[in-house]
Design a protein around this motif. Sequence first.
Motif, short mmCIF file in Angstrom:
data_model
loop_
_atom_site.label_atom_id
_atom_site.label_comp_id
_atom_site.label_asym_id
_atom_site.label_seq_id
_atom_site.Cartn_x
_atom_site.Cartn_y
_atom_site.Cartn_z
N ASP A 80 -3.85 -26.83 -46.77
CA ASP A 80 -3.09 -27.28 -45.77
C ASP A 80 -2.88 -28.80 -45.80
OD1 ASP A 80 -2.38 -26.79 -42.60
OD2 ASP A 80 -3.07 -28.74 -42.91
N ARG A 81 -1.59 -29.47 -46.06
CA ARG A 81 -1.44 -30.78 -46.40
C ARG A 81 -2.37 -31.65 -45.38
NH1 ARG A 81 1.30 -29.61 -50.53
NH2 ARG A 81 3.64 -29.60 -50.85
N LYS A 82 -2.35 -31.38 -43.97
CA LYS A 82 -2.86 -32.30 -42.91
C LYS A 82 -4.47 -32.03 -43.41
CE LYS A 82 -4.15 -32.93 -38.27
NZ LYS A 82 -3.94 -32.46 -36.93
N LYS A 83 -4.97 -31.11 -43.55
CA LYS A 83 -6.56 -31.01 -44.13
C LYS A 83 -6.90 -31.76 -45.32
CE LYS A 83 -7.26 -26.57 -41.65
NZ LYS A 83 -7.70 -25.22 -41.95
N PHE A 84 -6.05 -31.46 -46.33
CA PHE A 84 -6.06 -32.20 -47.54
C PHE A 84 -6.12 -33.73 -47.15
CE2 PHE A 84 -4.87 -32.84 -52.01
CZ PHE A 84 -6.08 -32.67 -52.63
N LEU A 85 -5.13 -34.30 -46.63
CA LEU A 85 -5.10 -35.51 -46.24
C LEU A 85 -6.45 -36.20 -45.56
CD1 LEU A 85 -2.02 -37.62 -45.15
CD2 LEU A 85 -4.10 -37.72 -43.73
N MET A 86 -6.98 -35.37 -44.29
CA MET A 86 -8.06 -35.90 -43.59
C MET A 86 -9.33 -35.94 -44.55
SD MET A 86 -6.26 -36.53 -40.71
CE MET A 86 -7.94 -36.94 -39.99
N PHE A 87 -9.36 -34.89 -45.25
CA PHE A 87 -10.76 -34.96 -46.12
C PHE A 87 -10.56 -36.37 -47.16
CE2 PHE A 87 -12.36 -34.20 -50.48
CZ PHE A 87 -13.20 -33.77 -50.36
N ASN A 88 -9.33 -36.52 -47.73
CA ASN A 88 -9.51 -37.61 -48.44
C ASN A 88 -9.42 -39.21 -47.79
OD1 ASN A 88 -8.91 -36.90 -51.70
ND2 ASN A 88 -7.57 -35.44 -50.34
N PHE A 89 -8.91 -39.06 -46.56
CA PHE A 89 -8.88 -40.30 -45.76
C PHE A 89 -10.46 -40.54 -45.53
CE2 PHE A 89 -6.61 -42.32 -42.00
CZ PHE A 89 -7.00 -43.78 -42.58
N THR A 90 -11.14 -39.45 -45.14
CA THR A 90 -12.48 -39.61 -44.70
C THR A 90 -13.32 -40.24 -45.98
OG1 THR A 90 -12.42 -37.74 -43.48
CG2 THR A 90 -14.61 -38.21 -43.99
N GLY A 91 -13.02 -39.49 -47.17
CA GLY A 91 -13.60 -40.20 -48.19
C GLY A 91 -13.29 -41.52 -48.67
N PHE A 189 -5.47 -37.15 -36.97
CA PHE A 189 -5.91 -36.11 -36.67
C PHE A 189 -5.30 -35.26 -35.58
CE2 PHE A 189 -9.04 -33.46 -34.26
CZ PHE A 189 -9.66 -32.63 -34.99
N PHE A 190 -4.96 -36.01 -34.56
CA PHE A 190 -4.36 -35.63 -33.10
C PHE A 190 -2.75 -35.55 -33.26
CE2 PHE A 190 -8.18 -37.35 -31.31
CZ PHE A 190 -8.95 -36.08 -30.65
N ILE A 191 -2.03 -36.12 -34.01
CA ILE A 191 -0.88 -36.20 -34.28
C ILE A 191 -0.08 -35.73 -35.34
CG2 ILE A 191 1.52 -37.85 -34.27
CD1 ILE A 191 -0.20 -40.09 -32.90
N LEU A 192 -0.55 -35.71 -36.74
CA LEU A 192 0.21 -35.03 -37.62
C LEU A 192 0.21 -33.47 -37.30
CD1 LEU A 192 -0.94 -37.25 -40.70
CD2 LEU A 192 1.38 -37.23 -39.38
N PRO A 193 1.20 -32.84 -37.83
CA PRO A 193 1.08 -31.19 -37.62
C PRO A 193 0.35 -30.55 -39.17
CG PRO A 193 3.22 -31.75 -38.45
CD PRO A 193 2.45 -33.21 -38.36
N SER A 194 0.11 -29.63 -38.93
CA SER A 194 -0.49 -28.78 -40.34
C SER A 194 0.90 -28.09 -41.03
CB SER A 194 -1.11 -27.56 -39.97
OG SER A 194 -2.27 -27.61 -39.27
N VAL A 195 0.62 -28.32 -42.36
CA VAL A 195 1.88 -28.11 -43.28
C VAL A 195 1.21 -27.25 -44.12
CG1 VAL A 195 3.52 -29.09 -44.86
CG2 VAL A 195 2.83 -30.38 -42.90
N LYS A 196 1.39 -25.90 -44.13
CA LYS A 196 1.00 -25.06 -45.31
C LYS A 196 2.01 -24.62 -46.29
CE LYS A 196 -2.35 -22.88 -41.90
NZ LYS A 196 -2.92 -21.61 -41.43
N VAL A 197 1.83 -24.79 -47.37
CA VAL A 197 2.70 -24.33 -48.60
C VAL A 197 2.54 -23.16 -49.05
CG1 VAL A 197 3.61 -25.28 -50.79
CG2 VAL A 197 2.58 -26.94 -48.96
N ARG A 198 1.41 -22.71 -49.49
CA ARG A 198 0.99 -21.50 -49.99
C ARG A 198 0.37 -20.52 -49.05
NH1 ARG A 198 2.38 -21.19 -55.49
NH2 ARG A 198 2.54 -23.34 -56.57
N THR A 199 0.40 -19.43 -49.23
CA THR A 199 -0.09 -18.30 -48.10
C THR A 199 -1.30 -17.67 -48.69
OG1 THR A 199 1.54 -16.70 -48.74
CG2 THR A 199 1.71 -18.06 -46.80
N THR A 200 -1.22 -17.65 -50.23
CA THR A 200 -2.36 -17.06 -50.81
C THR A 200 -3.12 -18.28 -51.95
OG1 THR A 200 -0.88 -16.54 -52.77
CG2 THR A 200 -1.15 -14.77 -50.98
N LYS A 201 -4.40 -17.99 -51.77
CA LYS A 201 -5.12 -18.91 -52.74
C LYS A 201 -5.19 -18.41 -54.36
CE LYS A 201 -8.41 -20.59 -49.27
NZ LYS A 201 -9.90 -20.72 -49.00
#
Length: 408
Positions: A80-91, A189-201
Motif C-alpha cells: 500500500d503506497r501510504k504504508k510504504f511512505l509512512m514506514f520510510n518517513f519513520t526511518g 497518517f490522518f489525511i492521506l488515503p491508502s493506495v493499493k496497486v497490486r492485489t496479489t503479492k
Amino acid sequence: MDTSVSDSAVALKKERYYILILSAIQIAHILDFVIMMPLGPRFMRVFDINPTEFSSLVSAYTFSAGIVGFFGALYADHFDRKKFLMFNFTGFIIGTYMCAVAPNFAALLIARIVAGAFGGILNACVLSMVADLIPFERRGTAMGVVMSSFSLASVLGVPLGLYIAQIFDWHAAFYLIVIIGIIFWFAAFFILPSVKVRTTKLSIKENLKNFKVILGQKDYLQSFTLTSVLGFGIFMIVPFLSPYMVGNVGLTEAQLPFIYLAGGTCTIISARMIGKACDKIGSYKVFRFVAAVSIIPIFLLTNLPQVHIVLALMCSSLFMMSGSGRFIPAMTIVSAVVKPQDRGTFMSLENSARQLSSGLASQIAGLIIGAGAAGALTNYNVVGYIGIATSLVAILIAFKIKTKFNLR
C-alpha cells in the motif's frame, strides 16, 4: 448536473489536501538534505576537513538513497503506497535524529547514510502518490507545487536552521528537522488515503523478473537518463555553493541565509508558474526553454568574483530558479512515459539513478575543486562548464522522449 459539479468540487478539495501533505513531507526530507550545503563552511571549520571530505558528507546521503532505492524498487508496487511512505518517513526521522546527536565527523557520516537510505525512497513515494492521486491534466500544476517544496525549505527552513545553528550549534538544526518531521508524520497518517496497486503479492523471483522487464524498456531507461543527467549537472555545483560564496565572493557565514531566502522566494513563484505552463503550453516546450536559460546563471555563478551581496544574490537566485525549475517539466514528461502498474517501481528506480548520479557528481566535484589561500576554492568554474554540458545533453534526451510519445 449539480451532483456532478459537487462531486468534482469535493475531489478537487481532496486533491489540494493530498498535495499539501505530500509537499510537507517533501519539505521535511529536502530540508534535511539542503541544510548540509549552507552548513558546509561550518563543518569544514569545526571538523577541520577539506572539500573532498565535505563532499563525502553530501554524497553519503545520495549514494545511500540510490543503493537502497534499487532494493526498495523491488517491492515498491507491492505495498500500500501510504504504508510504504509512512514506514520510510519513520526511518528518515530516526536517521535525522542520529544526525542531531552525532558527536563527530564519523558519526555524522554514518547518520547521513541512514537518513539517505530512507529519505531517498521517501522522495519516490511522494512522487508516486502524486501521480496516483492527481489526474494527468492537473499533474503538471501538482508537480510544480510539490517540487516547490525545495523552495519552501530554502525560504523557511534553511534560514531558520542556520539561525538556530548560529545561536546554539549545528546539532540544533537537525533537532528542528526532527520536530518538523514528527508533526508532518501525524498529518500524513490522518489525511492521506491508502493506495493499493497490486492485489496479489509476488515472490522474490517474480519481483526480480518484473524488475528486469522494467530495466529492459528503452523508454524507461531514457527517462532515468534524463533526470540523472539533470541531477549530475546540478550537484557538480550545489554542494560547494556556500563555501564558494564565503571563500571567493566575500560573503560572511551570517549572510548565507540570504542566499536561500532570496533564491527560495523566487523559486516558489517560478515553480508554480512553470507547473502551470506545463499544463497550458506543454512539458517539453517548457523544459527546453528552462534548460536552455539555465546555462546563463550556471556560467555567471561559477565564475563570480568578489561582488556586492545584491549581485551575488541575483546570480544565485537565477541559478536556483532555473536549476530546480528544469525538474518540474522533466518529472511531468517522465510521468507520461511510465505505465500505472509500474509507477512505484519506476519512480524508485528513477530516484535511485538520480541519487547515485548526484552522489557521483558531488564526489567528482570534490576531486576537481581545490582549496586555495584564505579558504578560497579553485576550479569552481570547471564544474560549471560540466553543468552547462549536462543541460545540453538533457535537452537532446527530452527531445527523443517527446518525439516518441508525441508530447508538447
